[in-house]
Write a protein that holds these residues in place. Structure first.
Motif, PDB file in Angstrom:
ATOM      1  N   ARG A   1       0.828  -1.215   0.000  1.00  0.00           N
ATOM      2  CA  ARG A   1       0.000   0.000   0.000  1.00  0.00           C
ATOM      3  C   ARG A   1       0.856   1.256   0.000  1.00  0.00           C
ATOM      4  NH1 ARG A   1      -2.796  -3.282  -1.422  1.00  0.00           N
ATOM      5  NH2 ARG A   1      -4.833  -4.012  -0.660  1.00  0.00           N
ATOM      6  N   LYS A   2       2.166   1.083  -0.031  1.00  0.00           N
ATOM      7  CA  LYS A   2       3.058   2.240   0.002  1.00  0.00           C
ATOM      8  C   LYS A   2       3.338   2.751  -1.403  1.00  0.00           C
ATOM      9  CE  LYS A   2       5.372   1.022   4.337  1.00  0.00           C
ATOM     10  NZ  LYS A   2       6.685   0.886   5.031  1.00  0.00           N
ATOM     11  N   ILE A   3       3.804   4.002  -1.462  1.00  0.00           N
ATOM     12  CA  ILE A   3       4.106   4.643  -2.734  1.00  0.00           C
ATOM     13  C   ILE A   3       5.587   4.440  -3.055  1.00  0.00           C
ATOM     14  CG2 ILE A   3       4.130   6.824  -4.008  1.00  0.00           C
ATOM     15  CD1 ILE A   3       1.936   7.789  -2.000  1.00  0.00           C
TER      16      ILE A   3
ATOM     17  N   ILE B   1       8.085  16.024   2.312  1.00  0.00           N
ATOM     18  CA  ILE B   1       7.105  14.946   2.452  1.00  0.00           C
ATOM     19  C   ILE B   1       5.685  15.478   2.385  1.00  0.00           C
ATOM     20  CG2 ILE B   1       6.167  13.256   4.088  1.00  0.00           C
ATOM     21  CD1 ILE B   1       9.128  12.888   5.036  1.00  0.00           C
ATOM     22  N   GLY B   2       5.442  16.579   3.070  1.00  0.00           N
ATOM     23  CA  GLY B   2       4.108  17.168   3.080  1.00  0.00           C
ATOM     24  C   GLY B   2       3.657  17.567   1.665  1.00  0.00           C
ATOM     25  N   LYS B   3       4.563  18.189   0.933  1.00  0.00           N
ATOM     26  CA  LYS B   3       4.216  18.624  -0.436  1.00  0.00           C
ATOM     27  C   LYS B   3       3.967  17.440  -1.356  1.00  0.00           C
ATOM     28  CE  LYS B   3       6.570  23.116  -0.341  1.00  0.00           C
ATOM     29  NZ  LYS B   3       7.626  23.975  -0.946  1.00  0.00           N
ATOM     30  N   VAL B   4       4.764  16.382  -1.205  1.00  0.00           N
ATOM     31  CA  VAL B   4       4.587  15.205  -2.065  1.00  0.00           C
ATOM     32  C   VAL B   4       3.302  14.468  -1.727  1.00  0.00           C
ATOM     33  CG1 VAL B   4       5.570  12.989  -2.743  1.00  0.00           C
ATOM     34  CG2 VAL B   4       7.067  14.972  -2.451  1.00  0.00           C
ATOM     35  N   LEU B   5       3.010  14.334  -0.437  1.00  0.00           N
ATOM     36  CA  LEU B   5       1.768  13.657  -0.037  1.00  0.00           C
ATOM     37  C   LEU B   5       0.546  14.386  -0.579  1.00  0.00           C
ATOM     38  CD1 LEU B   5       2.501  12.564   3.638  1.00  0.00           C
ATOM     39  CD2 LEU B   5       2.173  11.066   1.667  1.00  0.00           C
ATOM     40  N   ARG B   6       0.626  15.710  -0.622  1.00  0.00           N
ATOM     41  CA  ARG B   6      -0.518  16.478  -1.143  1.00  0.00           C
ATOM     42  C   ARG B   6      -0.749  16.212  -2.628  1.00  0.00           C
ATOM     43  NH1 ARG B   6       1.166  20.120   2.858  1.00  0.00           N
ATOM     44  NH2 ARG B   6       2.615  21.276   1.505  1.00  0.00           N
ATOM     45  N   LEU B   7       0.306  15.846  -3.337  1.00  0.00           N
ATOM     46  CA  LEU B   7       0.133  15.476  -4.750  1.00  0.00           C
ATOM     47  C   LEU B   7      -0.776  14.265  -4.905  1.00  0.00           C
ATOM     48  CD1 LEU B   7       3.802  15.839  -6.108  1.00  0.00           C
ATOM     49  CD2 LEU B   7       1.911  17.446  -6.409  1.00  0.00           C
ATOM     50  N   PHE B   8      -0.770  13.402  -3.876  1.00  0.00           N
ATOM     51  CA  PHE B   8      -1.601  12.202  -3.880  1.00  0.00           C
ATOM     52  C   PHE B   8      -2.914  12.403  -3.116  1.00  0.00           C
ATOM     53  CE2 PHE B   8       2.616  10.617  -4.865  1.00  0.00           C
ATOM     54  CZ  PHE B   8       2.375   9.661  -5.828  1.00  0.00           C
ATOM     55  N   GLY B   9      -3.198  13.642  -2.757  1.00  0.00           N
ATOM     56  CA  GLY B   9      -4.447  13.952  -2.049  1.00  0.00           C
ATOM     57  C   GLY B   9      -4.431  13.512  -0.613  1.00  0.00           C
ATOM     58  N   LYS B  10      -3.224  13.425  -0.010  1.00  0.00           N
ATOM     59  CA  LYS B  10      -3.118  12.979   1.385  1.00  0.00           C
ATOM     60  C   LYS B  10      -2.725  14.141   2.290  1.00  0.00           C
ATOM     61  CE  LYS B  10      -1.958   8.181   0.317  1.00  0.00           C
ATOM     62  NZ  LYS B  10      -1.100   7.025   0.661  1.00  0.00           N
TER      63      LYS B  10
END
Length: 432
Positions: free
Chosen positions: A130-132, A423-432
């Motif tokens: 389930r990880k990216i 990490i925060g910016k990348v997670l937001r790319l995935f809607g997280k």
């Protein structure tokens, strides 16, 4: 998305210590080893059975650490050269071509042997993952992984230097499961590696692993399996351009398995990898007789990496010194490292196009140039059995037949930013 199959069993071997232990899913290092060392796959099946061509890349699945079969794969193609061989005066030159060349049966839509890595690594992911997946790349690897993950709905983050974003072309736009982040202009592959490392500090992501990942190396090793299947025996010489040296390490490891197989000879190919001047850290270390990379000014190295035409050969942190790395491979096979200037590699690309009939990537031109030099020096004799690994080609042909799209970064961010911010910016790319 894919069809299930029963993979061949294997265990892991730590090169430095010889310890054999089970793979618990995504092992990149032996936790019990106190020195830098690669781990290798030791397959239960000692004699490989080549599957039908319909399996694509997975015709070599007996010696791949994969859990599934992904769609749209293609295998490297090996053929006996006539015109380049004649020009060089060689009687037994075999070319292993990974790219797009329908006339030869080569159908890699990203035009690079990096597809062999992507189809192996992505198929090694646990079925319940389930990880990216996170990957750092100088170009061709990024394109290959992006295409494979896009086709098979596998979440992926690619970190790439902005200078290399031109490599991110595709037949059609990528699936939203793939995100591209880049370091700013005037940065290189090493900076992208640093950026990817910070992303991986979060448990939401899984590090691809580069040279440490057995699936990457064994995927690349299929080029040698392709050659041996065609030729019927292990070649005497192996030529390939290197950025990290991982492909040459993979060739050595495949060679060792083929010797153990017992049906293809017992010789070790003389490995002759090559680098693009002025970025030649492994050549410099090898010429100095050093099993460690020589000290260098990192700013100077970055400038040199930007000067080479073959941008994909710009790894400032290659697996040269660790146990099982490139130094060990060269020592074991009585190998050598060659170099090619920008002008020499471009002349070699033209030579290949003129004689063999297809365009090749600049990195492959470095390998062709090195073969020419080895013949001129008398290292390779006219009756030597030679494998020339053309690691990418047919891009101009593919783009002529297909209208391609250029993908741009989803995010441009410096590797000097704090990990939490990245990490925060990348997670937001995935809607997280």
């Amino acid at each position: 998305m894919c069809m299930m199959f029963r993979p061949t069993g294997y265990k892991l071997l730590t090169v430095a210590t010889g310890r054999i232990f089970p793979d618990t899913g995504w092992v990149l290092n032996d936790p019990q080893c106190s020195v830098p060392s690669l781990v290798r796959a030791v397959y239960d099946k000692k004699q490989i059975d080549f599957k039908e061509e319909s399996y694509g890349f997975y015709k070599f699945a007996d010696w791949l650490p994969v859990n599934t079969i992904l769609k749209n794969s293609s295998a490297p193609v090996t053929y006996r050269s006539e015109k380049l061989a004649g020009y060089l005066g060689l009687e037994n030159l075999y070319i292993t071509f990974s790219g797009y060349w329908p006339e030869k049966g080569a159908q890699m839509s990203t035009c690079s042997f990096k597809e062999t890595e992507a189809y192996s690594v992505c198929a090694r992911l646990p079925l319940d993952n389930r990880k990216i997946l996170v990957l750092a790349s100088a170009g061709n690897t990024a394109r290959a992984f992006a295409q494979v993950c896009s086709d098979n709905n596998i979440p992926l983050v690619i970190a790439i230097p902005y200078e290399n974003i031109g490599a991110m072309w595709f037949k059609k736009p990528l699936n939203d499961c793939v995100k591209i982040i880049s370091t700013p202009a005037k940065t290189d592959y090493f900076d992208a590696i640093q950026l990817a490392a910070k992303v991986c500090k979060s448990d939401e992501f899984i590090e691809e692993g580069g040279a440490k990942n057995i699936a990457r190396r064994d995927g690349m090793g299929t080029t040698v399996l392709s050659a041996v299947q065609k030729i019927g025996r292990i070649p005497d010489f192996y030529f390939q351009a290197i950025g990290s040296g991982t492909g040459t390490i993979a060739a050595w490891e495949a060679n060792l398995r083929l010797i153990e197989d017992g049906r293809f000879g017992n010789n070790l190919m003389k490995l002759i990898p090559s680098q693009n001047v002025p970025f030649t850290p492994m050549y410099d270390a090898w010429q100095a007789g050093s099993n460690e990379l020589l000290p260098c000014d990192q700013d100077k190295a970055r400038i040199q990496a930007l000067e080479i035409v073959a941008k994909v050969l710009s790894n400032r942190k290659p697996p040269y010194s660790l146990a099982g790395g490139l130094y060990d491979a060269l020592k074991a096979t009585d190998g050598d490292v060659e170099i090619a200037t920008n002008a020499e590699l471009q002349n070699a690309c033209e030579l290949f196009r003129e004689l063999e009939g297809n365009d090749i990537h600049h990195a492959a031109g470095v390998a062709v140039s090195s073969l020419v030099k080895a013949v001129e020096k008398g290292t390779v004799k006219k009756d030597s059995l030679v494998m020339l690994n053309i690691t990418g080609g047919g891009e101009q042909l593919f783009k002529k037949e297909n209208k391609c799209v250029q993908m741009e970064p989803n995010l441009i961010i410096s590797d000097t930013e704090e990990a939490e911010v990245i990490i925060g910016k990348v997670l937001r790319l995935f809607g997280k």
